[in-house]
Design a protein around this motif. Structure first.
Motif, PDB file in Angstrom:
ATOM      1  N   MET A 149       0.837  -1.206   0.000  1.00 21.82           N
ATOM      2  CA  MET A 149       0.000   0.000   0.000  1.00 21.82           C
ATOM      3  C   MET A 149       0.869   1.253   0.000  1.00 21.82           C
ATOM      4  O   MET A 149       0.604   2.228  -0.695  1.00 21.82           O
ATOM      5  CB  MET A 149      -0.872  -0.020   1.265  1.00 21.82           C
ATOM      6  N   SER A 150       1.957   1.210   0.768  1.00 22.32           N
ATOM      7  CA  SER A 150       2.787   2.415   0.884  1.00 22.32           C
ATOM      8  C   SER A 150       3.518   2.720  -0.421  1.00 22.32           C
ATOM      9  O   SER A 150       3.911   3.849  -0.662  1.00 22.32           O
ATOM     10  CB  SER A 150       3.777   2.297   2.049  1.00 22.32           C
ATOM     11  N   LYS A 151       3.652   1.693  -1.280  1.00 24.16           N
ATOM     12  CA  LYS A 151       4.306   1.944  -2.577  1.00 24.16           C
ATOM     13  C   LYS A 151       3.436   2.782  -3.506  1.00 24.16           C
ATOM     14  O   LYS A 151       3.915   3.350  -4.463  1.00 24.16           O
ATOM     15  CB  LYS A 151       4.633   0.608  -3.260  1.00 24.16           C
ATOM     16  N   GLN A 152       2.115   2.829  -3.230  1.00 30.29           N
ATOM     17  CA  GLN A 152       1.240   3.677  -4.053  1.00 30.29           C
ATOM     18  C   GLN A 152       1.602   5.143  -3.860  1.00 30.29           C
ATOM     19  O   GLN A 152       1.191   5.994  -4.626  1.00 30.29           O
ATOM     20  CB  GLN A 152      -0.215   3.593  -3.603  1.00 30.29           C
ATOM     21  N   GLY A 153       2.310   5.449  -2.760  1.00 32.72           N
ATOM     22  CA  GLY A 153       2.552   6.847  -2.420  1.00 32.72           C
ATOM     23  C   GLY A 153       1.344   7.378  -1.682  1.00 32.72           C
ATOM     24  O   GLY A 153       0.251   6.808  -1.786  1.00 32.72           O
ATOM     25  N   PRO A 154       1.527   8.474  -0.937  1.00 31.09           N
ATOM     26  CA  PRO A 154       0.438   8.982  -0.108  1.00 31.09           C
ATOM     27  C   PRO A 154      -0.790   9.431  -0.886  1.00 31.09           C
ATOM     28  O   PRO A 154      -1.837   9.641  -0.312  1.00 31.09           O
ATOM     29  CB  PRO A 154       1.071  10.182   0.610  1.00 31.09           C
ATOM     30  N   GLY A 155      -0.651   9.563  -2.233  1.00 30.62           N
ATOM     31  CA  GLY A 155      -1.799  10.006  -3.023  1.00 30.62           C
ATOM     32  C   GLY A 155      -2.752   8.880  -3.369  1.00 30.62           C
ATOM     33  O   GLY A 155      -3.905   9.119  -3.726  1.00 30.62           O
ATOM     34  N   GLY A 156      -2.288   7.637  -3.267  1.00 28.46           N
ATOM     35  CA  GLY A 156      -3.136   6.502  -3.623  1.00 28.46           C
ATOM     36  C   GLY A 156      -4.336   6.404  -2.679  1.00 28.46           C
ATOM     37  O   GLY A 156      -4.229   6.736  -1.502  1.00 28.46           O
ATOM     38  N   GLU A 157      -5.459   5.930  -3.223  1.00 25.64           N
ATOM     39  CA  GLU A 157      -6.706   5.906  -2.429  1.00 25.64           C
ATOM     40  C   GLU A 157      -6.550   5.138  -1.128  1.00 25.64           C
ATOM     41  O   GLU A 157      -6.915   5.608  -0.067  1.00 25.64           O
ATOM     42  CB  GLU A 157      -7.836   5.257  -3.242  1.00 25.64           C
ATOM     43  N   GLY A 158      -5.975   3.915  -1.234  1.00 27.82           N
ATOM     44  CA  GLY A 158      -5.873   3.052  -0.059  1.00 27.82           C
ATOM     45  C   GLY A 158      -5.066   3.724   1.029  1.00 27.82           C
ATOM     46  O   GLY A 158      -5.482   3.800   2.193  1.00 27.82           O
ATOM     47  N   GLN A 159      -3.921   4.275   0.632  1.00 30.26           N
ATOM     48  CA  GLN A 159      -3.071   4.864   1.653  1.00 30.26           C
ATOM     49  C   GLN A 159      -3.685   6.131   2.244  1.00 30.26           C
ATOM     50  O   GLN A 159      -3.582   6.384   3.439  1.00 30.26           O
ATOM     51  CB  GLN A 159      -1.679   5.182   1.108  1.00 30.26           C
ATOM     52  N   ALA A 160      -4.316   6.934   1.399  1.00 30.82           N
ATOM     53  CA  ALA A 160      -4.895   8.184   1.898  1.00 30.82           C
ATOM     54  C   ALA A 160      -5.946   7.887   2.970  1.00 30.82           C
ATOM     55  O   ALA A 160      -5.955   8.502   4.043  1.00 30.82           O
ATOM     56  CB  ALA A 160      -5.510   8.962   0.750  1.00 30.82           C
ATOM     57  N   GLN A 161      -6.802   6.917   2.682  1.00 32.27           N
ATOM     58  CA  GLN A 161      -7.857   6.565   3.632  1.00 32.27           C
ATOM     59  C   GLN A 161      -7.236   6.032   4.928  1.00 32.27           C
ATOM     60  O   GLN A 161      -7.586   6.443   6.028  1.00 32.27           O
ATOM     61  CB  GLN A 161      -8.781   5.504   2.984  1.00 32.27           C
ATOM     62  N   PHE A 162      -6.263   5.122   4.765  1.00 27.04           N
ATOM     63  CA  PHE A 162      -5.629   4.543   5.952  1.00 27.04           C
ATOM     64  C   PHE A 162      -4.930   5.627   6.776  1.00 27.04           C
ATOM     65  O   PHE A 162      -4.962   5.619   8.012  1.00 27.04           O
ATOM     66  CB  PHE A 162      -4.629   3.454   5.547  1.00 27.04           C
ATOM     67  N   SER A 163      -4.274   6.585   6.083  1.00 29.12           N
ATOM     68  CA  SER A 163      -3.520   7.626   6.777  1.00 29.12           C
ATOM     69  C   SER A 163      -4.393   8.441   7.726  1.00 29.12           C
ATOM     70  O   SER A 163      -3.962   8.837   8.803  1.00 29.12           O
ATOM     71  CB  SER A 163      -2.914   8.602   5.771  1.00 29.12           C
ATOM     72  N   ARG A 164      -5.622   8.690   7.283  1.00 23.26           N
ATOM     73  CA  ARG A 164      -6.515   9.474   8.156  1.00 23.26           C
ATOM     74  C   ARG A 164      -6.791   8.709   9.453  1.00 23.26           C
ATOM     75  O   ARG A 164      -6.719   9.267  10.538  1.00 23.26           O
ATOM     76  CB  ARG A 164      -7.843   9.755   7.456  1.00 23.26           C
ATOM     77  N   GLU A 165      -7.096   7.419   9.309  1.00 25.43           N
ATOM     78  CA  GLU A 165      -7.395   6.619  10.513  1.00 25.43           C
ATOM     79  C   GLU A 165      -6.145   6.505  11.382  1.00 25.43           C
ATOM     80  O   GLU A 165      -6.203   6.604  12.601  1.00 25.43           O
ATOM     81  CB  GLU A 165      -7.835   5.207  10.116  1.00 25.43           C
TER      82      GLU A 165
END
Ligand SMILES: Cc1cc2nc3c(=O)[nH]c(=O)nc-3n(C[C@H](O)[C@H](O)[C@H](O)COP(=O)(O)OP(=O)(O)OC[C@H]3O[C@@H](n4cnc5c(N)ncnc54)[C@H](O)[C@@H]3O)c2cc1C
Length: 381
Positions: free
Chosen positions: A31-47
């Motif tokens: 997931m982290s390879k998507q970069g912070p802009g990727g949907e999965g990571q962005a959503q996870f980052s908020r939580e």
């Protein structure tokens, strides 16, 4: 002089590592390879950032009045090291706590502090940085985006480029020219612009560092309330200079480099590459560069902890971090050989991230120019 971490700091690091082990999902590395802009990571980052905030860890180094716990800058450094070494699960929110919050603390009105610092310390807001323009990168003071004042609003027109995370951002830390007759450092202001205003258009630019990372942001007659201006009108350059000093050491890339090196050494051992003295030497060199970057960053953190004004040491630390990052990235390709050429592989993603290190937040050449001028007092020509 005492160079060790205090027992309390060590306990905090242990608790944090345990929290990361427990909280990061199994597929986090992918997931982290998507970069912070990727949907999965962005959503996870908020939580994730909200979880850090709940534990009182996200902005613990901030004053209590602004949602912190008055802890030392060293606590924040530990947080940064552990999170960066795991691929920065805070996503774009690392910028909020590193430099956007502190700059609002320094220059913001009471209302701005109440609104923004509260949200940042709760871990529920994404910001982006609207500095670079098509004709203004290293030479940032060539920026041309214009804000025309009409009563209690600025009407903004212009284009920003390379804006990381703009697709998810709630606000933009935006640099504009508020005096149409001004040049260079004068006549610039900072606006804390909500990204959902009419006239803001975002377009993705394909990037080597992951999907949905870079963007162009087009601003067409965007009406930004004057109350969104940070600091005095036309004096935004001092605000930016303050912010950049924080940003340069905000990302402890050396910590990610050191963790990557552990993995490279392990892989080299499995493939019998440690018999090769050249590989051994390169592993040693890369480790030394990571350690040098760590110590130079600590110097800046120490200055901060003692309330010293920003200095060119942050530029020195930034250059050291870039050298460390590049050395680890190149070595990853060498050790993984042909496997490292596969797009999205461990070595490939490390190399791509390292490639950009010497460009973001002011290119290495610019940092060296600043060190030559400010630190060594060398003449310009
Ligand atoms: C990963 C990443 C994330 C980024 N995120 C953002 C963001 O969120 N918001 C934002 O506003 N910008 C962002 N940027 C843009 C970044 O700030 C610019 O790329 C950077 O300032 C360089 O500007 P430029 O790309 O226009 O290159 P240029 O300024 O055109 O430079 C090109 C090359 O010329 C060299 N050069 C230029 N001037 C000199 C000089 N005087 N002396 C010696 N060498 C010189 C530079 O070192 C560089 O190697 C990001 C960039 C990267 C790589």
């Amino acid at each position: 002089m005492e160079f060790d971490w205090s027992p309390e700091d060590e306990a905090f690091r242990r608790d944090l590592v345990a929290f990361l082990d427990q909280t990061l999902p199994q597929d986090w590395e992918e997931m982290s390879k998507q970069g912070p802009g990727g949907e999965g990571q962005a959503q996870f980052s908020r939580e994730f950032a909200a979880g850090l905030a709940e534990r009182g860890w996200l902005t613990q180094h901030w004053p209590v009045a602004h949602g912190g716990a008055g802890a030392s800058s060293w606590r924040h450094a530990i947080l940064g090291e552990e999170l960066w070494s795991r691929g920065e699960p805070r996503g774009p929110q690392y910028m909020n706590v590193n430099w956007i919050g502190p700059t609002i603390m320094e220059f913001g009105s009471q209302a701005q502090k109440r609104e923004h610092l509260t949200r940042i310390s709760a871990g529920d807001v994404f910001w982006c940085q609207g500095f670079s323009e098509p004709e203004a990168g290293s030479d940032l003071v060539a920026l041309r985006s214009m804000a025309r004042r009409e009563d209690d609003v600025y009407v903004v027109n212009g284009t920003k480029i390379w804006t990381s995370y703009a697709n998810h951002a709630d606000f933009c830390f935006l640099l504009v020219r508020t005096d149409p007759d001004s040049k260079r450092h004068r006549g610039i202001s900072v606006l804390l612009m909500p990204m959902d205003l009419p006239g803001v258009e975002i377009r993705e630019i394909p990037a080597v560092v992951g999907e949905r990372y870079f963007h162009e942001v087009f601003l067409d007659e965007v009406r930004v309330p004057v109350s969104c201006r940070l600091g005095p009108e036309n004096e935004g350059w001092s605000v930016v200079t303050y912010a950049l000093q924080y940003e340069r050491v905000g990302a402890p890339r050396y910590a990610r480099g050191a963790r990557t090196l552990d993995r490279l050494a392990e892989h080299a051992r499995e493939r019998g590459l440690l018999e090769d003295p050249t590989i051994l030497e390169k592993l040693g060199e890369a480790r030394a560069l990571c350690e040098a970057a760590r110590v130079l960053s600590y110097r800046v953190i120490d200055q901060r902890a003692h309330g010293a004004p920003p200095s060119a040491d942050s530029n020195v630390a930034r250059v050291a971090g870039t050298l460390a990052d590049r050395s680890v990235g190149e070595l990853a390709l060498e050790i993984f050989g042909a496997d490292g050429l596969e797009s999205g592989s461990f070595a490939d993603s490390n190399f791509r991230m390292a490639m950009t290190a010497g460009v973001a937040v002011g290119a290495t050449e610019i940092q060296l120019n600043l060190i030559a001028g400010r630190f060594l007092g060398l003449p310009r020509e």
